[in-house]
Design an enzyme around this catalytic site. Structure first.
Site, PDB file in Angstrom:
ATOM      1  CB  THR A 249       9.362 -17.774 -14.013  1.00  0.00           C
ATOM      2  OG1 THR A 249      10.718 -17.840 -14.450  1.00  0.00           O
ATOM      3  CG2 THR A 249       8.674 -19.096 -14.305  1.00  0.00           C
TER       4      THR A 249
ATOM      5  N   GLY B 205       7.998 -20.093 -10.628  1.00  0.00           N
ATOM      6  CA  GLY B 205       7.144 -18.929 -10.845  1.00  0.00           C
ATOM      7  C   GLY B 205       6.870 -18.148  -9.575  1.00  0.00           C
TER       8      GLY B 205
ATOM      9  CB  THR C  66      11.819 -18.222 -20.145  1.00  0.00           C
ATOM     10  OG1 THR C  66      10.647 -19.003 -20.180  1.00  0.00           O
ATOM     11  CG2 THR C  66      12.998 -19.046 -20.608  1.00  0.00           C
TER      12      THR C  66
ATOM     13  CB  CYS D 297      12.048 -16.710 -11.175  1.00  0.00           C
ATOM     14  SG  CYS D 297      12.824 -15.881 -12.572  1.00  0.00           S
TER      15      CYS D 297
END
Length: 179
Positions: A168, A162, A7, A165
């Site tokens: 994410t 986001g 996350t 990664c």
């Protein structure tokens, strides 16, 4: 057995105005299990923000224990954090939990680690999780070079994380305190 994990959680502070945000993705290995998990919570009469990264069940366990410590210490963030990490280090079951927490109120931002550390980060920002380094870098640049409010910095940092990664996503939850 593989763990649910990965996350991005990021917290940005300007004075007493703090924003904490996270994405909503949970993965098992290389499979997205759910994209709408809420990893950011308001605790202790909405006066404390908490966000978690790591194995989901472990993170929920730690967050529940932290909330109990907050109640015990009447919302005193630092005392609750120190007591939780003391338990985390000494309890055989808790020691095996694989998670990290960022907790914040209008005065302090703290990172609670699986090693039993309580860290108060520099620059008014903290980030954890697989996309944490991306989000922290973006947030630091925005904090230094703009006058954006914390929630806007958190939003842009999560968007950048986001994009970079794979663990994410772009489903963000952002909470704020102060103003």
């Amino acid at each position: 057995m593989e763990q649910f994990h990965a996350t991005t959680i990021v917290c940005v502070r300007r004075g007493n105005h703090v924003a904490l945000g996270g994405d909503g993705q949970v993965t098992l290995g290389n499979i997205v299990i759910k994209g709408t998990v809420r990893k950011i919570r308001r605790l202790y009469h909405d006066k404390v923000l908490a966000g978690f990264a790591g194995a989901t069940a472990d993170a929920f366990t730690l967050q529940e224990r932290f909330e109990a410590k907050l109640e015990k210490h009447q919302g005193h963030l630092m005392r609750a954090a120190v007591e939780l990490t003391r338990d985390w280090r000494t309890d055989r079951v808790l020691r095996r939990l694989e998670a990290m927490l960022i907790v914040a109120d209008t005065e302090h931002t703290l990172v609670l680690t699986g090693n039993g550390d309580v860290l108060e980060p520099e620059h008014g920002l903290a980030a954890i999780g697989s996309g944490g380094a991306y989000a922290q870098s973006a947030a630091l640049a925005l904090l230094r070079n703009t006058e954006l409010p914390p929630e806007a910095i958190v939003k842009q940092s999560l968007e950048i994380a986001g994009d970079l990664c794979i663990y994410t996503n772009q489903n963000h939850v952002i909470e704020t305190l102060g103003a």
